[in-house]
Design an enzyme around this catalytic site. Structure first.
Site, PDB file in Angstrom:
ATOM      1  N   SER A  58       5.421  -0.776  -1.265  1.00  0.00           N
ATOM      2  CA  SER A  58       6.886  -0.806  -1.265  1.00  0.00           C
ATOM      3  C   SER A  58       7.461   0.541  -0.823  1.00  0.00           C
ATOM      4  O   SER A  58       8.427   0.590  -0.066  1.00  0.00           O
ATOM      5  CB  SER A  58       7.424  -1.149  -2.653  1.00  0.00           C
ATOM      6  N   ASP A 103       3.765   1.294  -6.717  1.00  0.00           N
ATOM      7  CA  ASP A 103       3.628   0.403  -5.560  1.00  0.00           C
ATOM      8  C   ASP A 103       3.823   1.153  -4.235  1.00  0.00           C
ATOM      9  O   ASP A 103       4.926   1.262  -3.703  1.00  0.00           O
ATOM     10  CB  ASP A 103       4.648  -0.729  -5.717  1.00  0.00           C
ATOM     11  N   ARG A 140       1.919  -6.673  -7.336  1.00  0.00           N
ATOM     12  CA  ARG A 140       3.371  -6.492  -7.121  1.00  0.00           C
ATOM     13  C   ARG A 140       4.120  -7.043  -8.342  1.00  0.00           C
ATOM     14  O   ARG A 140       4.835  -8.036  -8.256  1.00  0.00           O
ATOM     15  CB  ARG A 140       3.808  -7.213  -5.845  1.00  0.00           C
ATOM     16  N   TYR A 173       3.705 -13.491  -2.034  1.00  0.00           N
ATOM     17  CA  TYR A 173       3.450 -13.341  -0.610  1.00  0.00           C
ATOM     18  C   TYR A 173       3.782 -14.628   0.125  1.00  0.00           C
ATOM     19  O   TYR A 173       3.831 -15.709  -0.456  1.00  0.00           O
ATOM     20  CB  TYR A 173       1.981 -12.937  -0.359  1.00  0.00           C
ATOM     21  N   GLN A 184       5.543  -1.569 -10.573  1.00  0.00           N
ATOM     22  CA  GLN A 184       6.513  -1.212  -9.533  1.00  0.00           C
ATOM     23  C   GLN A 184       6.514   0.287  -9.198  1.00  0.00           C
ATOM     24  O   GLN A 184       6.614   0.663  -8.038  1.00  0.00           O
ATOM     25  CB  GLN A 184       7.903  -1.600 -10.013  1.00  0.00           C
TER      26      GLN A 184
HETATM   27  P1  NAD Z   1       5.003  -8.472   3.472  1.00  0.00           P
HETATM   28  O1  NAD Z   1       4.973  -7.108   4.092  1.00  0.00           O
HETATM   29  O2  NAD Z   1       3.730  -9.109   3.064  1.00  0.00           O
HETATM   30  O3  NAD Z   1       5.792  -9.469   4.479  1.00  0.00           O
HETATM   31  C1  NAD Z   1       7.124  -9.143   4.901  1.00  0.00           C
HETATM   32  C2  NAD Z   1       7.992 -10.361   4.835  1.00  0.00           C
HETATM   33  O4  NAD Z   1       7.635 -11.266   5.894  1.00  0.00           O
HETATM   34  C3  NAD Z   1       7.863 -11.165   3.545  1.00  0.00           C
HETATM   35  O5  NAD Z   1       9.135 -11.298   2.947  1.00  0.00           O
HETATM   36  C4  NAD Z   1       7.312 -12.511   4.021  1.00  0.00           C
HETATM   37  O6  NAD Z   1       7.808 -13.593   3.266  1.00  0.00           O
HETATM   38  C5  NAD Z   1       7.832 -12.564   5.444  1.00  0.00           C
HETATM   39  N1  NAD Z   1       7.156 -13.535   6.314  1.00  0.00           N
HETATM   40  C6  NAD Z   1       5.842 -13.875   6.361  1.00  0.00           C
HETATM   41  N2  NAD Z   1       5.633 -14.823   7.295  1.00  0.00           N
HETATM   42  C7  NAD Z   1       6.831 -15.080   7.870  1.00  0.00           C
HETATM   43  C8  NAD Z   1       7.259 -15.952   8.918  1.00  0.00           C
HETATM   44  N3  NAD Z   1       6.416 -16.753   9.529  1.00  0.00           N
HETATM   45  N4  NAD Z   1       8.573 -15.936   9.242  1.00  0.00           N
HETATM   46  C9  NAD Z   1       9.442 -15.122   8.609  1.00  0.00           C
HETATM   47  N5  NAD Z   1       9.097 -14.283   7.618  1.00  0.00           N
HETATM   48  C10 NAD Z   1       7.816 -14.268   7.254  1.00  0.00           C
HETATM   49  O7  NAD Z   1       6.000  -8.479   2.234  1.00  0.00           O
HETATM   50  P2  NAD Z   1       6.333  -7.329   1.191  1.00  0.00           P
HETATM   51  O8  NAD Z   1       7.588  -6.689   1.546  1.00  0.00           O
HETATM   52  O9  NAD Z   1       5.112  -6.489   0.988  1.00  0.00           O
HETATM   53  O10 NAD Z   1       6.592  -8.193  -0.103  1.00  0.00           O
HETATM   54  C11 NAD Z   1       5.606  -9.121  -0.550  1.00  0.00           C
HETATM   55  C12 NAD Z   1       6.034  -9.768  -1.841  1.00  0.00           C
HETATM   56  O11 NAD Z   1       5.941  -8.861  -2.906  1.00  0.00           O
HETATM   57  C13 NAD Z   1       7.483 -10.215  -1.840  1.00  0.00           C
HETATM   58  O12 NAD Z   1       7.567 -11.407  -2.579  1.00  0.00           O
HETATM   59  C14 NAD Z   1       8.206  -9.154  -2.567  1.00  0.00           C
HETATM   60  O13 NAD Z   1       9.420  -9.559  -3.158  1.00  0.00           O
HETATM   61  C15 NAD Z   1       7.169  -8.844  -3.600  1.00  0.00           C
HETATM   62  N6  NAD Z   1       7.342  -7.523  -4.169  1.00  0.00           N
HETATM   63  C16 NAD Z   1       7.351  -7.422  -5.539  1.00  0.00           C
HETATM   64  C17 NAD Z   1       7.496  -6.171  -6.109  1.00  0.00           C
HETATM   65  C18 NAD Z   1       7.492  -6.039  -7.585  1.00  0.00           C
HETATM   66  O14 NAD Z   1       7.864  -6.938  -8.290  1.00  0.00           O
HETATM   67  N7  NAD Z   1       6.988  -4.943  -8.078  1.00  0.00           N
HETATM   68  C19 NAD Z   1       7.618  -5.051  -5.328  1.00  0.00           C
HETATM   69  C20 NAD Z   1       7.602  -5.203  -3.946  1.00  0.00           C
HETATM   70  C21 NAD Z   1       7.445  -6.446  -3.377  1.00  0.00           C
END
Ligand code: NAD
Length: 359
Positions: A129, A126, A118, A224, A123
């Protein structure tokens, strides 16, 4: 170099959209596709100009790159692949401990789209996403369909209707999209995430961030979420219970990669919620964030509906196909060099997404 696309049998999403064939032909020499590959996403066979329709077995035994959405190639079919062929799919190896062993024994070169890092560079490839964004948008529309009320404030001749209150748990890609959608539809939105880094993003979408003190530092976890302490979980549970009781809709999106989803809403909380309120649990396939959630089912607890659905991207197969197909195209532009993929490359995106190699 021949690339072959297989029709998905678990959804209506297509791994190839017609508009991408000419772009792919700048990276590979030939594009093969299964008949009716885009049917579920409303793309007809004749739209795929410049692609050649082939049977599944012709693609598996003749293509240099085989692309799927949900992997369903059998062991026998894997054995029919060309020795140097690469298979690209959403393998989710973090949810299946025996997968890597099985593919290694079959000597498959497998790239898992959900293992792409990620990072900013990756991006555009991904898939997680792409699909999460659609799921977040759809989650609010699904809640709306089950709600007995308006979402926005309504001022009518017969009187005023208060806006609905939405609570979004987990403000990652899906959660942020759910917040934006609920705001556009006029709801008052509160959101919670253990990652403090999302607070500003939540606020910039016009929602209120629910703060729980004492979260574990997650800055070394690659973006994560990390498992939290018991004390934090108790404080979080108490606050969520309080917020949930006032909510008309709750969307839960919290995931812990490779582990069961954290339980954020107890049955006790569900029973204290207002009848007519709706919970949409996007983590239902990994155990659910809400007690009582069943994947692919709507459960009614004293008038509170719990919709368990981890595949909401399937409800928008056309745009999901465009995004998946673009993610594949962008990956190929990055990893195909001079008509080949160097599987030994130490390129960060390739080395992290290859889950098994034939040598
Ligand atoms: P995910 O599907 O793994 O989880 C969804 C959300 O649930 C996350 O924000 C996580 O922090 C939250 N979560 C986990 N346990 C929790 C709890 N007990 N209570 C409340 N919330 C909780 O997440 P995602 O959407 O796949 O994103 C994962 C990471 O990747 C994030 O940091 C996101 O910003 C990052 N990301 C980066 C890029 C990039 O830079 N290319 C693109 C997409 C996502």
């Amino acid at each position: 170099m021949i690339i072959g696309f297989l029709k998905d049998h678990k959804s209506d999403i297509s791994p190839l959209v017609p508009a991408n064939i000419s772009k792919l032909l700048k990276v590979v020499s030939t594009v093969w596709l299964e008949s009716e590959i885009g049917q579920g996403a409303f793309f007809a066979n004749e739209d795929y100009v410049d692609g050649e329709v082939k049977s599944r077995s012709e693609i598996i035994s003749g293509a240099d790159i085989v692309v799927q959405i949900n992997p369903d190639i059998t062991d026998e079919e894997y054995s029919a692949l060309k020795v140097s062929a690469v298979v690209i799919a959403q393998y989710a190896p973090f949810n299946d401990s025996s997968l890597v062993d099985r593919l290694s024994k079959l000597k498959v070169n497998a790239i898992s789209m959900d293992m792409i890092p990620r990072t900013s560079l990756a991006q555009s490839m991904d898939v997680l996403s792409s699909m999460a964004s659609i799921a977040g948008y759809q989650s609010v529309l699904v809640a709306l369909q089950h709600m007995p009320r308006y979402m926005p404030m309504m001022i009518t001749a017969a009187g005023s209707i208060k806006p609905s209150k939405a609570l979004i748990l987990g403000a990652g890609v899906a959660g942020l999209q759910a917040i934006a959608t609920a705001r556009r539809l006029g709801a008052m939105v509160e959101a919670f995430d253990t990652r403090a880094a999302v607070k500003e993003e939540v606020q910039s979408l016009g929602a209120k961030f629910v703060e729980v003190e004492g979260a574990r530092d997650d800055k070394d976890a690659g973006g994560y979420a990390v498992e939290q302490t018991e004390e934090y979980k108790q404080r979080q549970a108490a606050l969520i219970q309080e917020k949930a009781q006032g909510a008309d809709i709750i969307v839960t999106t919290a995931q812990l990669r490779g582990r069961p989803a954290p339980k954020l809403i107890t049955m006790d909380t569900v029973k204290k919620m207002k009848p007519g309120s709706v919970i949409v649990d996007l983590a239902a396939s990994t155990g659910g964030n809400c007690e009582g959630a069943v994947n692919d089912e709507v459960v009614d607890i004293n008038g509170v509906k719990i919709v368990g659905d981890s595949n909401l991207a399937n409800r928008m197969p056309q745009d999901a196909s465009t995004l998946y197909s673009n993610n594949i195209l962008n990956l190929l532009k990055h990893i195909v060099r001079d008509g080949a993929i160097d599987l030994q490359s130490d390129d960060e995106i390739l080395s992290k997404s290859i889950i098994t190699k034939s040598e």
